[in-house]
Design a protein around this motif. Structure first.
Motif, mmCIF file in Angstrom:
data_model
loop_
_atom_site.group_PDB
_atom_site.id
_atom_site.type_symbol
_atom_site.label_atom_id
_atom_site.label_comp_id
_atom_site.label_asym_id
_atom_site.label_seq_id
_atom_site.Cartn_x
_atom_site.Cartn_y
_atom_site.Cartn_z
ATOM 1 N N LYS B 223 0.850 -1.191 0.000
ATOM 2 C CA LYS B 223 0.000 0.000 0.000
ATOM 3 C C LYS B 223 0.883 1.238 0.000
ATOM 4 C CE LYS B 223 -3.622 -2.570 0.686
ATOM 5 N NZ LYS B 223 -4.310 -3.013 -0.545
ATOM 6 N N CYS B 224 0.348 2.282 -0.561
ATOM 7 C CA CYS B 224 1.045 3.552 -0.552
ATOM 8 C C CYS B 224 0.555 4.333 0.683
ATOM 9 C CB CYS B 224 0.712 4.294 -1.839
ATOM 10 S SG CYS B 224 1.702 5.733 -2.077
ATOM 11 N N VAL B 225 1.462 4.554 1.640
ATOM 12 C CA VAL B 225 1.066 5.155 2.915
ATOM 13 C C VAL B 225 1.640 6.564 3.021
ATOM 14 C CG1 VAL B 225 1.201 4.928 5.439
ATOM 15 C CG2 VAL B 225 1.077 2.874 3.999
ATOM 16 N N ARG B 226 0.753 7.509 3.442
ATOM 17 C CA ARG B 226 1.220 8.881 3.661
ATOM 18 C C ARG B 226 0.767 9.298 5.053
ATOM 19 N NH1 ARG B 226 2.069 14.037 0.862
ATOM 20 N NH2 ARG B 226 0.997 15.630 2.081
ATOM 21 N N VAL B 227 1.746 9.606 5.892
ATOM 22 C CA VAL B 227 1.440 9.935 7.283
ATOM 23 C C VAL B 227 1.938 11.343 7.605
ATOM 24 C CG1 VAL B 227 1.790 9.266 9.709
ATOM 25 C CG2 VAL B 227 1.759 7.509 7.930
ATOM 26 N N GLU B 228 1.035 12.166 8.182
ATOM 27 C CA GLU B 228 1.435 13.480 8.684
ATOM 28 C C GLU B 228 1.358 13.394 10.200
ATOM 29 O OE1 GLU B 228 -0.963 15.644 5.093
ATOM 30 O OE2 GLU B 228 -0.635 16.861 6.905
ATOM 31 N N ALA B 229 2.501 13.389 10.860
ATOM 32 C CA ALA B 229 2.514 13.236 12.319
ATOM 33 C C ALA B 229 3.701 13.986 12.907
ATOM 34 C CB ALA B 229 2.606 11.754 12.684
ATOM 35 N N ASP B 230 3.509 14.538 14.089
ATOM 36 C CA ASP B 230 4.576 15.224 14.815
ATOM 37 C C ASP B 230 5.313 16.234 13.922
ATOM 38 O OD1 ASP B 230 3.901 13.504 16.918
ATOM 39 O OD2 ASP B 230 5.339 11.981 16.204
ATOM 40 N N GLY B 231 4.573 16.901 13.103
ATOM 41 C CA GLY B 231 5.135 17.969 12.277
ATOM 42 C C GLY B 231 5.934 17.494 11.060
ATOM 43 N N GLU B 232 5.920 16.224 10.778
ATOM 44 C CA GLU B 232 6.642 15.772 9.581
ATOM 45 C C GLU B 232 5.748 14.871 8.711
ATOM 46 O OE1 GLU B 232 9.004 11.782 11.174
ATOM 47 O OE2 GLU B 232 10.154 13.515 10.506
ATOM 48 N N ILE B 233 6.098 14.845 7.421
ATOM 49 C CA ILE B 233 5.314 14.036 6.478
ATOM 50 C C ILE B 233 6.182 12.871 5.987
ATOM 51 C CG2 ILE B 233 4.086 14.028 4.266
ATOM 52 C CD1 ILE B 233 3.720 17.088 4.649
ATOM 53 N N ARG B 234 5.657 11.669 6.117
ATOM 54 C CA ARG B 234 6.392 10.492 5.609
ATOM 55 C C ARG B 234 5.512 9.791 4.580
ATOM 56 N NH1 ARG B 234 7.584 6.715 10.228
ATOM 57 N NH2 ARG B 234 8.965 5.671 8.770
ATOM 58 N N GLU B 235 6.145 9.373 3.470
ATOM 59 C CA GLU B 235 5.391 8.696 2.413
ATOM 60 C C GLU B 235 6.177 7.454 2.030
ATOM 61 O OE1 GLU B 235 4.296 11.403 -0.671
ATOM 62 O OE2 GLU B 235 3.756 9.784 -2.036
ATOM 63 N N TYR B 236 5.554 6.308 2.074
ATOM 64 C CA TYR B 236 6.297 5.089 1.769
ATOM 65 C C TYR B 236 5.370 3.958 1.336
ATOM 66 C CZ TYR B 236 4.972 4.296 6.698
ATOM 67 O OH TYR B 236 4.286 4.173 7.856
ATOM 68 N N MET B 237 6.002 2.940 0.746
ATOM 69 C CA MET B 237 5.257 1.736 0.360
ATOM 70 C C MET B 237 5.321 0.777 1.550
ATOM 71 S SD MET B 237 4.190 1.767 -2.919
ATOM 72 C CE MET B 237 4.328 0.128 -3.615
ATOM 73 N N TYR B 238 4.167 0.225 1.916
ATOM 74 C CA TYR B 238 4.127 -0.692 3.052
ATOM 75 C C TYR B 238 3.604 -2.047 2.578
ATOM 76 C CZ TYR B 238 3.274 -2.578 7.678
ATOM 77 O OH TYR B 238 3.293 -3.380 8.787
ATOM 78 N N ASP B 239 4.412 -3.100 2.830
ATOM 79 C CA ASP B 239 4.062 -4.421 2.293
ATOM 80 C C ASP B 239 3.788 -5.430 3.418
ATOM 81 O OD1 ASP B 239 3.523 -6.207 0.328
ATOM 82 O OD2 ASP B 239 5.612 -6.671 -0.149
ATOM 83 N N GLY B 240 3.710 -4.954 4.698
ATOM 84 C CA GLY B 240 3.519 -5.886 5.822
ATOM 85 C C GLY B 240 2.052 -6.029 6.229
ATOM 86 N N ASP B 241 1.851 -6.554 7.430
ATOM 87 C CA ASP B 241 0.495 -6.730 7.967
ATOM 88 C C ASP B 241 -0.067 -5.351 8.309
ATOM 89 O OD1 ASP B 241 -1.740 -7.186 9.576
ATOM 90 O OD2 ASP B 241 -0.939 -9.124 10.274
ATOM 91 N N ILE B 242 -1.274 -5.089 7.858
ATOM 92 C CA ILE B 242 -1.874 -3.765 8.053
ATOM 93 C C ILE B 242 -2.104 -3.471 9.545
ATOM 94 C CG2 ILE B 242 -4.349 -4.387 7.871
ATOM 95 C CD1 ILE B 242 -2.735 -1.505 5.960
ATOM 96 N N ASN B 243 -2.337 -4.548 10.354
ATOM 97 C CA ASN B 243 -2.544 -4.368 11.798
ATOM 98 C C ASN B 243 -1.275 -3.863 12.486
ATOM 99 O OD1 ASN B 243 -5.335 -5.292 12.049
ATOM 100 N ND2 ASN B 243 -4.476 -7.235 11.299
ATOM 101 N N ASP B 244 -0.139 -4.364 12.026
ATOM 102 C CA ASP B 244 1.150 -3.909 12.582
ATOM 103 C C ASP B 244 1.356 -2.429 12.288
ATOM 104 O OD1 ASP B 244 1.600 -6.448 13.422
ATOM 105 O OD2 ASP B 244 2.928 -6.999 11.755
ATOM 106 N N LEU B 245 0.953 -2.024 11.086
ATOM 107 C CA LEU B 245 1.088 -0.617 10.702
ATOM 108 C C LEU B 245 0.221 0.259 11.611
ATOM 109 C CD1 LEU B 245 2.014 1.628 8.672
ATOM 110 C CD2 LEU B 245 0.000 1.083 7.328
ATOM 111 N N LEU B 246 -1.023 -0.188 11.838
ATOM 112 C CA LEU B 246 -1.935 0.587 12.690
ATOM 113 C C LEU B 246 -1.411 0.650 14.127
ATOM 114 C CD1 LEU B 246 -5.379 -0.636 11.298
ATOM 115 C CD2 LEU B 246 -4.318 1.610 10.974
#
Lengths: 263, 279
Positions: B223-246
């Motif tokens: 999945k293509c993940v885009r996270v805005e947290a703690d004042g920074e933006i991270r964008e990456y491909m995530y290929d693991g278990d979605i529960n671990d990501l959450l």
């Protein structure tokens, strides 16, 4: 293969004609100069023939330049020898490498023709153009003799031109190998090789200790004065020439068929 | 499925420099196969090995059921190749170049060449030296197609072509493919792969990363993940278990998060960057 031969003959025709008209034309002019120099040339001939090793080197001790045959052999022999050797080197040195240098190799070698056939086709083109070059120059020289009202020394002229053609083939075979080994056209190197070969012959005729090794160079059997004086060529000259042509051609095939093309 | 190209464990080095290592893939009959990768990935080395322009160190290449080295000349009769540079002899006329290619093939391609020149609007009276890159490419297309080969190999074919000619080009390919031909298309342009190819292979640093249908490449579990947290933006491909990501995200103050299916471009960039996250 026929298509490649036709294509190469057509592509290189203009260049061959320019070289042939230049060398043949220069030869023609040299022959025409004989009448204007005829009076002075007798005195010159005596002094030239007494210049020792240098007279030997340029064949002036073999044949008097006061005669039309001697004048032709001395003047035109040098012009044709150098000019034709440079043409052979210039022509053959770009024949294979131009496909990589000009990035046309990807077009040519993606067509259903083996590299061996390309080498053969381009090699035959070189031979045909060298023969045509020799014939055109020969026609100029014959025209020169006729224009002066002199009898054409047919037998000597044919022998002279045949030996020159063989020398050109020998120089071309070396240049063709240079063309096969490099992905860039090495015209300067090939022209340099032809000039070194010529210099080797001159040195061989000037330096007594080198005379025994004269037969190694292709100019050993194209000395026009010796040909017109019906002298024998140095022993093994033709054998060395034949071996050189066969060896260089074989190395061209081996090198080029195994080469990674940078096209 | 019948393989028109079968490459197994292809390895080629240039002295100490890397070419390709252990590359294996098949191209099936009747498909348009995309060959993707950044510059220096090994696409051209693979294609040049297939065409016999370079000698490979190990492995095997089978094209149209024949060995690429042993049956080299026979194979080339049935291949239409278009190089990326499309360079010809500058002093020649376009018509002479097209005829020369047909003559070397010992084939009369007059009719098909005429049809192609008309479709692509090629001016056959001009000399090669007078042509722009786009027009040289059009000549190259005619040379590659006029003998109606069973296999087309195109290396970056559309660079320099205007959009109208690009459309015509793909229409022509599809026409030949419908008649039973196969096409291998090496390109950087991902929409071309997405819109026209059935399957594709991705190359990176001399290795084949993956080869699959274009649909499967897009339907990857990553999945293509885009996270805005703690004042920074991270964008990456995530290929693991979605529960671990959450679970990982739950301990942080999230301003915004988007998780979406990746495009072919995202997947390509993921492999291009070596799977590293992009922040």
């Amino acid at each position: 293969m026929t298509a490649i031969i036709k294509q190469e003959l057509k592509l290189n025709l203009k260049s061959m004609l320019i070289w042939a008209l230049t060398v043949g034309g220069l030869g023609f002019i040299c022959i025409m100069m004989y009448t204007s120099m005829e009076g002075d040339v007798v005195e010159m001939a005596d002094s030239f023939s007494e210049m020792g090793a240098f007279s030997d080197a340029f064949g002036m001790s073999t044949l008097s330049i006061a005669t039309i045959a001697g004048f032709f052999a001395t003047e035109v022999g040098t012009v044709h020898g150098l000019g034709s050797a440079m043409f052979a080197a210039f022509f053959a040195s770009s024949m294979l490498s131009k496909e990589e240098d000009g990035h046309t190799g990807e077009f040519l070698y993606a067509l259903p023709v083996s590299r061996g056939k390309v080498i053969t086709a381009k090699g035959l083109t070189i031979l045909v153009h060298l023969a045509a070059f020799t014939l055109i120059c020969g026609a100029f020289y014959a025209a020169g003799f006729t224009a002066l009202g002199e009898e054409i020394p047919s037998e000597e002229l044919i022998r002279f031109l045949t030996c020159m053609l063989l020398m050109n083939v020998e120089v071309a075979s070396v240049s063709y190998l240079i063309s096969a080994t490099s992905s860039k056209t090495r015209m300067g190197l090939a022209l340099g090789v032809s000039l070194i070969i010529y210099t080797y012959d001159i040195m061989g005729r000037v330096i007594p200790s080198m005379k025994d090794y004269l037969f190694l160079g292709p100019f050993s059997y194209v000395n026009a004065s010796e040909i017109f004086a019906h002298m024998d060529v140095p022993k093994y000259s033709f054998t060395v020439a034949a071996v050189t042509v066969v060896l260089m051609t074989a190395m061209t095939y081996v090198t080029y068929t195994k080469k990674d093309l940078a096209c | 499925m019948e393989s028109v190209i079968r490459i197994q464990n292809l390895t080629k080095t240039y002295g100490k420099k890397r070419g390709v290592a252990d590359v294996s893939f098949d191209v099936h009959k009747g498909e348009i196969f995309g060959f993707i990768g950044p510059n220096g990935a090994g696409k051209s080395t693979t294609i040049r090995s297939m065409l016999g322009l370079i000698r490979y160190d190990s492995g095997s290449i089978e094209i149209l059921g024949m060995d690429a080295v042993r049956d080299h000349e026979k194979i080339l009769k049935d291949i239409g190749y278009m190089p990326s540079e499309a360079l010809f002899y500058p002093a020649m006329k376009v018509s002479d170049v097209i005829k020369y290619a047909a003559d070397v093939r010992q084939a009369d391609c007059t009719e098909e060449a005429g049809r192609l020149c008309e479709r692509l609007q090629v001016d056959t009276a001009k000399k090669i030296r007078e042509l722009s890159l786009g027009n040289r490419k059009k000549v190259s297309i005619v040379c590659a197609m006029q003998h109606k080969p069973r296999l087309f190999i195109f290396d970056e074919p559309t660079g320099g072509l205007d959009p109208l000619v690009q459309n015509t080009f793909f229409e022509l390919i599809k026409g030949y493919v419908n008649d039973g031909a196969t096409c291998m298309l090496s390109t950087h342009i991902l929409p071309e792969v997405r819109n026209h190819c059935d399957r594709a292979a991705i190359m990176r640093e001399g290795h084949l990363i993956m080869a699959d249908t274009v649909d499967n490449l897009i339907k990857t579990s990553a999945k293509c993940v885009r996270v805005e947290a703690d004042g920074e933006i991270r964008e990456y491909m995530y290929d693991g278990d979605i529960n671990d990501l959450l679970a990982e995200l739950s301990g942080r103050h999230i301003d915004n998060v988007t998780i979406e299916e990746p495009s072919l471009e995202d997947i390509f960039m993921h492999f291009y960057d070596g799977g590293k996250e992009r922040v």
